[in-house]
Design an enzyme around this catalytic site. Structure first.
Site, PDB file in Angstrom:
ATOM      1  N   PRO A 259      -7.212  -0.882  33.050  1.00 55.76           N
ATOM      2  CA  PRO A 259      -7.830   0.442  33.151  1.00 55.76           C
ATOM      3  C   PRO A 259      -7.281   1.447  32.131  1.00 55.76           C
ATOM      4  CG  PRO A 259      -7.350  -0.397  35.333  1.00 55.76           C
ATOM      5  CD  PRO A 259      -6.701  -1.325  34.368  1.00 55.76           C
TER       6      PRO A 259
ATOM      7  N   GLU B 166       3.867   4.226  39.210  1.00 56.31           N
ATOM      8  CA  GLU B 166       3.582   4.058  40.631  1.00 56.31           C
ATOM      9  C   GLU B 166       4.822   3.552  41.369  1.00 56.31           C
ATOM     10  OE1 GLU B 166       0.287   1.368  40.548  1.00 56.31           O
ATOM     11  OE2 GLU B 166      -0.839   2.646  39.171  1.00 56.31           O
TER      12      GLU B 166
ATOM     13  N   HIS C 167      -1.705 -11.077  39.880  1.00 60.02           N
ATOM     14  CA  HIS C 167      -0.326 -10.603  39.733  1.00 60.02           C
ATOM     15  C   HIS C 167       0.486 -11.532  38.832  1.00 60.02           C
ATOM     16  CE1 HIS C 167      -1.680  -8.715  43.494  1.00 60.02           C
ATOM     17  NE2 HIS C 167      -0.825  -7.754  43.217  1.00 60.02           N
TER      18      HIS C 167
ATOM     19  N   GLN D  44       2.629  -1.111  37.033  1.00 63.98           N
ATOM     20  CA  GLN D  44       3.300  -1.878  38.076  1.00 63.98           C
ATOM     21  C   GLN D  44       3.218  -3.391  37.872  1.00 63.98           C
ATOM     22  OE1 GLN D  44       2.084  -1.689  42.457  1.00 63.98           O
ATOM     23  NE2 GLN D  44       3.713  -0.151  42.318  1.00 63.98           N
ATOM     24  N   PHE D  45       2.084  -3.896  37.432  1.00 63.85           N
ATOM     25  CA  PHE D  45       1.905  -5.291  37.029  1.00 63.85           C
ATOM     26  C   PHE D  45       1.083  -5.287  35.747  1.00 63.85           C
ATOM     27  CE2 PHE D  45       2.790  -5.804  41.497  1.00 63.85           C
ATOM     28  CZ  PHE D  45       3.469  -7.008  41.600  1.00 63.85           C
ATOM     29  N   ALA D  46       1.372  -6.238  34.850  1.00 64.39           N
ATOM     30  CA  ALA D  46       0.592  -6.325  33.616  1.00 64.39           C
ATOM     31  C   ALA D  46      -0.890  -6.528  33.910  1.00 64.39           C
ATOM     32  CB  ALA D  46       1.119  -7.463  32.737  1.00 64.39           C
ATOM     33  N   ASP D  47      -1.196  -7.133  35.038  1.00 65.10           N
ATOM     34  CA  ASP D  47      -2.588  -7.339  35.443  1.00 65.10           C
ATOM     35  C   ASP D  47      -3.330  -6.024  35.626  1.00 65.10           C
ATOM     36  OD1 ASP D  47      -0.526  -9.182  36.653  1.00 65.10           O
ATOM     37  OD2 ASP D  47      -2.287 -10.462  36.880  1.00 65.10           O
ATOM     38  N   TYR D  48      -2.597  -4.930  35.865  1.00 60.71           N
ATOM     39  CA  TYR D  48      -3.207  -3.634  36.140  1.00 60.71           C
ATOM     40  C   TYR D  48      -3.329  -2.756  34.894  1.00 60.71           C
ATOM     41  CZ  TYR D  48      -1.744  -4.805  40.944  1.00 60.71           C
ATOM     42  OH  TYR D  48      -1.535  -5.416  42.151  1.00 60.71           O
ATOM     43  N   ILE D  49      -2.974  -3.286  33.745  1.00 61.12           N
ATOM     44  CA  ILE D  49      -2.926  -2.454  32.546  1.00 61.12           C
ATOM     45  C   ILE D  49      -4.314  -2.202  31.954  1.00 61.12           C
ATOM     46  CG2 ILE D  49      -2.700  -4.229  30.737  1.00 61.12           C
ATOM     47  CD1 ILE D  49      -0.334  -2.519  29.637  1.00 61.12           C
TER      48      ILE D  49
ATOM     49  N   GLU E  25      -3.894   3.968  36.276  1.00 60.45           N
ATOM     50  CA  GLU E  25      -3.217   3.539  35.064  1.00 60.45           C
ATOM     51  C   GLU E  25      -3.694   4.297  33.824  1.00 60.45           C
ATOM     52  OE1 GLU E  25      -2.531   0.705  38.186  1.00 60.45           O
ATOM     53  OE2 GLU E  25      -4.430   1.496  37.369  1.00 60.45           O
TER      54      GLU E  25
END
Length: 338
Positions: free
Chosen positions: A89, A29, A129, A82-87, A60
């Protein structure tokens, strides 16, 4: 040899591999035209073209699924979350497909995928984040897990990850991207300084996976840590004036058990420091390994200094962040134990 911060070192590593290996493809992204939210891919699309550095939808699971398909078909994909928090999914794709591919095909197929993702706090990113989920992925068989603490290692380890024939999750502590915030009113009561720049070769070099580094030799106590906490531990040891041996684990899977345990057997004492939550954090695995391998050499219980078992708070970030004061208290507790 140039002086670089971690953003520049990562960018240089990607640039080197894009130029060196036509199979390398970088995507995620905003990584293309915009150059990434942290600028780690800045200029790479202009230099290498839209077919080598490309933007993806905010999906993701789709990013990782695409990377798996690319890897199976002979490419060397480098996917950015983009952020580890988004991994999360993409978790099913990583665990059920990417990590199992070589095993389930009896070695007929592999997926040499590198997943880059910024992790950790210290930038006032709040609960969505600032997470450090590295421990979650160390539990998954078939995935290598890496987290550098300095620009030299960031580039060298990233190159090793891309050249590896198996999947790697490469965590990048965003607190170290550009160094600390000068004049930040929310700094810890005991100040510390991450070292944002270092000497980094311009061309190709690699740092081997599965090898820890002794950052500071010592004889009184061993500090096992990685990522941002390497620098916080250095600050704490300096303030406490303790002869501590600080080891940067940097490669969590595979883990350099020999270097870690040789140090603990020498010092007889061990403090483990990481930013992630305490319960089932990677420090628990380090503690169990030290206990199993070094039991008869230990002079004190192993101590852990970690984040709290809560969502990462926005308003109380420096209370959550494991700072020098908490590390000094742990060092004193193991040194005073009889």
């Amino acid at each position: 040899m140039a002086r670089m911060n971690m953003v520049q070192a990562i960018n240089s590593g990607l640039d080197v591999m894009l130029g060196r290996d036509p199979r390398v493809v970088v995507f995620g992204e905003d990584v293309g035209y915009f150059g990434g939210v942290f600028r780690c891919t800045d200029g790479l699309q202009r230099k290498h073209g839209e077919h080598r550095v490309l933007d993806t939808p905010i999906a993701e699971g789709g990013i990782v699924a695409t990377a798996i398909g690319m890897g199976v078909n002979g490419l060397k994909p480098v996917a950015e979350i983009q952020f580890a928090d988004y991994i999360y999914p993409a978790f099913d794709q990583i665990v059920s497909e990417l990590a199992r591919l070589r095993y389930r095909t009896g070695g007929d197929f592999s997926a040499p995928v590198t997943i880059r993702t910024p992790c950790g706090g210290g930038i006032r990113g709040g609960q969505t984040h600032s997470q450090s989920p590295e421990g979650v992925f160390t539990h998954v068989c078939g995935i290598k897990v890496v987290m550098p603490s300095n620009p030299y290692d960031a580039k060298g380890l990233l190159i090793s990850c891309i050249e590896d024939e198996d999947p790697v999750v490469f965590f990048e502590p965003k607190r170290l991207y550009n160094g600390p915030f000068d004049g930040d009113p929310h700094k810890p009561a005991v100040p510390w300084s991450a070292h944002p720049r270092g000497e980094v070769p311009d061309g190709h070099y690699s740092v081997p996976l599965g090898k820890a580094e002794i950052i500071r030799p010592g004889t009184d106590v061993t500090v096992l840590t990685y990522g941002t906490m390497v620098h916080v531990a250095e600050a704490a040891v300096g303030l406490a004036q303790v002869d501590a041996e600080i080891i940067d684990v940097r490669s969590m899977v595979p883990l350099d058990v020999d270097t870690l345990c040789t140090s603990v057997c020498k010092t007889g004492r061990c403090v483990i420091v990481h930013e992630a939550t305490r319960f089932s954090g990677f420090g628990a695995e380090l503690s169990a390994t030290v206990q199993e391998e070094c039991f008869w050499h230990l002079e004190a219980p192993i101590a852990r200094v970690t984040g709290w078992d809560t969502p990462y708070p926005h308003a109380f970030e420096w209370d959550y962040f494991p700072g020098p004061r908490r590390i000094i208290a742990a060092l004193n507790s193991v040194l005073e134990a009889k």
